[in-house]
Design a protein around this motif. Structure first.
Motif, PDB file in Angstrom:
ATOM      1  N   UNK A 116      38.455  95.952   7.825  1.00  0.00           N
ATOM      2  CA  UNK A 116      37.466  96.890   7.298  1.00  0.00           C
ATOM      3  C   UNK A 116      36.796  97.569   8.493  1.00  0.00           C
ATOM      4  N   UNK A 117      37.123  98.795   8.700  1.00  0.00           N
ATOM      5  CA  UNK A 117      36.621  99.579   9.832  1.00  0.00           C
ATOM      6  C   UNK A 117      36.758  98.870  11.172  1.00  0.00           C
ATOM      7  N   UNK A 118      37.992  98.639  11.553  1.00  0.00           N
ATOM      8  CA  UNK A 118      38.216  97.992  12.853  1.00  0.00           C
ATOM      9  C   UNK A 118      37.751  98.866  14.019  1.00  0.00           C
ATOM     10  N   UNK A 119      37.490 100.165  13.717  1.00  0.00           N
ATOM     11  CA  UNK A 119      37.046 101.051  14.807  1.00  0.00           C
ATOM     12  C   UNK A 119      35.593 100.783  15.196  1.00  0.00           C
ATOM     13  N   UNK A 120      34.833 100.073  14.352  1.00  0.00           N
ATOM     14  CA  UNK A 120      33.443  99.756  14.710  1.00  0.00           C
ATOM     15  C   UNK A 120      33.421  98.858  15.950  1.00  0.00           C
ATOM     16  N   UNK A 121      32.446  99.095  16.835  1.00  0.00           N
ATOM     17  CA  UNK A 121      32.395  98.252  18.046  1.00  0.00           C
ATOM     18  C   UNK A 121      32.037  96.807  17.691  1.00  0.00           C
ATOM     19  N   UNK A 122      32.366  95.883  18.563  1.00  0.00           N
ATOM     20  CA  UNK A 122      32.095  94.458  18.318  1.00  0.00           C
ATOM     21  C   UNK A 122      30.594  94.191  18.344  1.00  0.00           C
ATOM     22  N   UNK A 123      30.055  93.767  17.233  1.00  0.00           N
ATOM     23  CA  UNK A 123      28.613  93.504  17.166  1.00  0.00           C
ATOM     24  C   UNK A 123      28.253  92.232  17.932  1.00  0.00           C
ATOM     25  N   UNK A 124      29.176  91.306  17.947  1.00  0.00           N
ATOM     26  CA  UNK A 124      28.954  90.077  18.724  1.00  0.00           C
ATOM     27  C   UNK A 124      29.917  90.144  19.895  1.00  0.00           C
ATOM     28  N   UNK A 125      29.375  90.228  21.103  1.00  0.00           N
ATOM     29  CA  UNK A 125      30.256  90.454  22.259  1.00  0.00           C
ATOM     30  C   UNK A 125      31.080  89.198  22.527  1.00  0.00           C
ATOM     31  N   UNK A 126      32.158  89.377  23.225  1.00  0.00           N
ATOM     32  CA  UNK A 126      33.046  88.242  23.505  1.00  0.00           C
ATOM     33  C   UNK A 126      32.418  87.274  24.505  1.00  0.00           C
ATOM     34  N   UNK A 127      31.354  87.715  25.166  1.00  0.00           N
ATOM     35  CA  UNK A 127      30.694  86.803  26.112  1.00  0.00           C
ATOM     36  C   UNK A 127      29.483  86.114  25.481  1.00  0.00           C
ATOM     37  N   UNK A 128      29.185  86.483  24.220  1.00  0.00           N
ATOM     38  CA  UNK A 128      27.993  85.919  23.571  1.00  0.00           C
ATOM     39  C   UNK A 128      28.025  84.397  23.560  1.00  0.00           C
ATOM     40  N   UNK A 129      29.213  83.858  23.396  1.00  0.00           N
ATOM     41  CA  UNK A 129      29.353  82.406  23.266  1.00  0.00           C
ATOM     42  C   UNK A 129      29.014  81.674  24.565  1.00  0.00           C
ATOM     43  N   UNK A 130      28.815  82.450  25.644  1.00  0.00           N
ATOM     44  CA  UNK A 130      28.483  81.803  26.923  1.00  0.00           C
ATOM     45  C   UNK A 130      26.978  81.694  27.131  1.00  0.00           C
ATOM     46  N   UNK A 131      26.229  82.425  26.334  1.00  0.00           N
ATOM     47  CA  UNK A 131      24.777  82.451  26.539  1.00  0.00           C
ATOM     48  C   UNK A 131      24.129  81.115  26.157  1.00  0.00           C
ATOM     49  N   UNK A 132      23.160  80.667  26.967  1.00  0.00           N
ATOM     50  CA  UNK A 132      22.515  79.375  26.675  1.00  0.00           C
ATOM     51  C   UNK A 132      21.904  79.306  25.271  1.00  0.00           C
ATOM     52  N   UNK A 133      21.325  80.438  24.814  1.00  0.00           N
ATOM     53  CA  UNK A 133      20.714  80.407  23.479  1.00  0.00           C
ATOM     54  C   UNK A 133      21.768  80.230  22.387  1.00  0.00           C
ATOM     55  N   UNK A 134      22.913  80.862  22.593  1.00  0.00           N
ATOM     56  CA  UNK A 134      24.039  80.715  21.657  1.00  0.00           C
ATOM     57  C   UNK A 134      24.442  79.241  21.612  1.00  0.00           C
ATOM     58  N   UNK A 135      24.616  78.687  22.821  1.00  0.00           N
ATOM     59  CA  UNK A 135      25.061  77.288  22.909  1.00  0.00           C
ATOM     60  C   UNK A 135      24.026  76.336  22.315  1.00  0.00           C
ATOM     61  N   UNK A 136      22.753  76.679  22.551  1.00  0.00           N
ATOM     62  CA  UNK A 136      21.692  75.816  22.006  1.00  0.00           C
ATOM     63  C   UNK A 136      21.715  75.858  20.477  1.00  0.00           C
ATOM     64  N   UNK A 137      21.935  77.061  19.928  1.00  0.00           N
ATOM     65  CA  UNK A 137      21.990  77.187  18.465  1.00  0.00           C
ATOM     66  C   UNK A 137      23.169  76.392  17.910  1.00  0.00           C
ATOM     67  N   UNK A 138      24.304  76.559  18.583  1.00  0.00           N
ATOM     68  CA  UNK A 138      25.501  75.842  18.121  1.00  0.00           C
ATOM     69  C   UNK A 138      25.273  74.331  18.142  1.00  0.00           C
TER      70      UNK A 138
END
Ligand code: PLP
Length: 653
Positions: free
Chosen positions: A55-77
């Motif tokens: 569904x609209x693959x042309x839309x830019x990635x809302x969650x960047x591929x580096x998001x998973x490296x951020x401490x807050x991301x990791x803390x949430x996970x």
């Protein structure tokens, strides 16, 4: 595992062959089908992922591929994982419904097609309140209504004007409430038409007659009204609609409606004493009041038809209207089946004498047993065919009761009980869909005339009709897919139902040996012949005459058979439930017979705090109770365990 296996076998080779199919139906007691379920879940989760990506693959990635490296991301996970693990660990104290050692309440393993369909639909999160939020699953829900209608013997062809209609609810309680709601709307509408002064419609001559039409005559009147409106000019239509709307019970409320029609009384709901407590809830919720629920006595745990007759005579004499008579197909506590045919017959006779009421079948528990009575083409199977492969099921009374469902006005069936589907899936089905317009919040004439929508289109705004608003489309998908994989006839879904009946028959045979085994320690009987797969056992320590002592004994036994969150689950051998026998449900002769057989003195009933006899209750719906593969019967094992416990407790008293 010293259990001797003497359970009945499926009747013929074809059935035996088809039984193998059941091996793939559930996750299984040891989760043997884990890879199958895992494959399905992963496959369809991926499918969902690709659907999002396309569904609209042309839309830019809302969650960047580096998001998973951020401490807050990791803390949430980490936090999420912690809580999920805590939940998962806590859930280990859950009730092991899947195990053949569980014969307690009305739950068992879940059918894989339903479970997989529900998991696969969840991430799409359809809301079946309307097709705008559920373009796919609303239609599936309407089709489920038709599938169930066919199983019950209602018209299931949507091109026919008198086709049935059904929808899902959160459970049987809300389905029963919906039945009351529709019956009241149908009953009071002709009175509103009269009050509005519409003469063209051949209305009954007075309020009493209008309030007491046969349900089908009331439906025909609703239909005539819709047609009449559709042909009126828009101005006329608006005028009459608003005139009638102001006279309706839904607008006035009970107080003003009955004040305006002083010669009418608030109608009664007649239900057997064994009826589920949802009927009391429903009467309160609808504003009728608990006092309007009149409980009919039973004979042999089935509605006493003479008492129904006498009650209806009294109502007719006192000009006391009756909203509905409820018959139960598979009572919650005893698995017994009311004489639905006789209740339908009473409706016909009393409607002719001017006391019209509807008949509702509460088949929340037993509904799916109707699969045993259906051929693949939807026709009713004769008694001899159904009986093939069983010892005594079905009795002629049970066959006649099921055969009569098609002539009742509405029914409740719980897919989340004998349909082996996840909670919450109940269903309400009415025989003739034409009165559902009375439940809608919107204009009712739109269903008639030239531009009237077809059946499917008409029901796409489910929220107009159902008691709930938002509701899970995933549940509808689960029920629909299950009924497609296992059609609701004897050759498909019926194989599952047949197993539960065979288990009940084996239970009865084995109970007799149990009675002999514990002779001298305790007396045991099955208090009445089961009509279905829910069986009870009454016990009394040898030599005891007191109900209070017998109750204490059975309560102690039950304590060992119930879930105890303070103890590891693994310590438990078996699970069973308990219920009580009320004198009102047994009748005079029933009490004498059962108390005599147990050696109890009925006069001591009053010594017990509740005035009831406590008994053990078993629901035999687990598909693996009789394990032919290993020659084990969990029913035999249960009785061996029970005999051991009875001896231990009996000698201690
Ligand atoms: C279970 C049951 C109900 C209530 O259904 P829920 O799904 O628990 O709301 C009503 N009537 C009968 C006969 C039942 O067995």
């Amino acid at each position: 595992m010293a259990a001797t296996l003497s359970p009945p076998e499926p009747s013929n080779d074809l059935d035996r062959e088809r039984q193998r199919m059941l091996d793939a139906c559930f996750l299984g007691p040891y989760a043997q089908n884990d890879t199958l379920l895992e494959k399905l879940v992963v496959e369809f989760l991926r499918d969902h992922v690709y659907w999002r990506r396309n569904f609209h693959p042309e839309d830019p990635l809302a969650i960047s591929t580096t998001a998973a490296l951020h401490p807050d991301y990791l803390a949430f996970e980490a936090k999420m994982r912690r809580e999920l693990h805590l939940l998962s660990a806590a859930l280990k104290k859950s009730v092991p419904f899947h195990s053949p050692r569980y014969i307690g309440h009305m739950a068992s393993d879940l059918l894989l097609p339903g479970l997989a369909a529900q998991i696969l639909t969840l991430p799409y999160n359809p809301n079946n309140v309307t097709e705008d939020t559920a373009p796919v699953t609303v239609e599936l829900e309407i089709k489920v209504g038709l599938q169930l209608a066919r199983m019950l013997g209602y018209v299931d062809d949507p091109t026919r004007p008198d086709c049935a209609f059904g929808h899902l609810t959160s459970g049987g309680t809300v389905a029963n409430y919906q039945a009351l709601r529709l019956a009241l709307a149908q009953k009071a509408f002709p009175v509103a038409l009269r009050a509005a002064g519409i003469d063209e419609l051949e209305l009954p001559e007075d309020d009493w007659a209008a309030f007491n039409l046969h349900p089908q005559a009331a439906i025909a009147l609703v239909d005539r009204w819709g047609r009449w409106l559709a042909q009126a000019t828009p101005t006329e239509r608006k005028r009459w609609q608003s005139k009638v709307a102001k006279e309706r019970i839904e607008h006035l409320g009970l107080v003003d409606f009955f004040a305006l029609h002083a010669d009418l009384k608030v109608p009664k709901v007649l239900a057997p004493v064994t009826a589920h407590y949802s009927w009391s809830k429903g009467c309160k919720l609808l504003g009728l009041g608990r006092g309007q629920l009149e409980q009919l006595p039973e004979r042999g745990m089935r509605i006493d038809i003479d008492a129904l007759e006498a009650t209806l005579e009294r109502c007719l004499r006192d000009r006391q209207p009756v909203l509905m008579a409820v018959a139960v197909l598979g009572t919650t506590e005893y698995g017994t089946v009311d004489p639905i045919d006789a209740v339908v017959d009473a409706r016909e006779r009393f409607a002719r004498r001017g006391l019209g009421f509807s008949v509702h079948v509460d088949a929340a528990w037993g509904g799916y047993l109707a699969t045993l009575f259906r051929n693949e083409d939807g026709s009713l199977r004769p008694l001899e065919d159904v009986a093939c492969g069983f010892q005594t099921f079905p009795t002629p009374e049970v066959h006649a009761a099921v055969a009569a469902i098609g002539s009742t006005d509405s029914a409740t069936v719980d897919p989340h009980k004998l349909g082996y589907l996840p909670y919450g899936s109940g269903a309400f089905i009415c025989r003739d869909h034409r009165a559902t317009a009375l439940l809608t919040e919107a204009a009712d004439y739109v269903f008639h005339g030239e531009s009237a929508p077809d059946y499917m289109t008409r029901y796409r705004s489910l929220g107009q009709i159902i008691p709930e608003g938002s509701k899970p489309g995933a549940a509808a998908a689960a029920v629909y897919v299950t009924h497609r994989v296992l059609p609701l006839d004897h050759a498909n879904f019926g194989l599952l139902s047949a197993q539960t009946i065979r288990a009940a028959e084996h239970f009865r045979t084995r109970a007799q040996r149990f009675t002999r085994d514990i002779a001298g320690v305790a007396q045991a009987i099955m208090p009445f012949d089961p009509d279905s797969n829910l069986v009870c056992l009454a016990l009394n320590p040898a030599g005891n005459r007191s109900v209070a002592v017998a109750n204490a004994f059975v309560r102690r036994l039950h304590d060992e058979l119930r879930i105890d969150p303070s103890h590891p689950l693994q310590d438990k051998e078996f699970f069973a439930s308990a219920t009580t026998l009320k004198p009102e449900a047994l009748g005079e002769e029933g009490i004498l017979r059962i108390f005599d057989a147990l050696g109890l003195d009925a006069a001591t009933l009053d010594d017990d705090r509740d005035g009831k006899l406590v008994i053990l209750r078993h629901t035999l719906m687990n598909p693996y109770l009789i394990d032919r593969e290993n020659g084990i019967s969990y029913i035999d094992l249960y009785f061996e365990y029970l005999a051991k416990r009875v001896r231990a407790l009996g000698h201690a008293t």
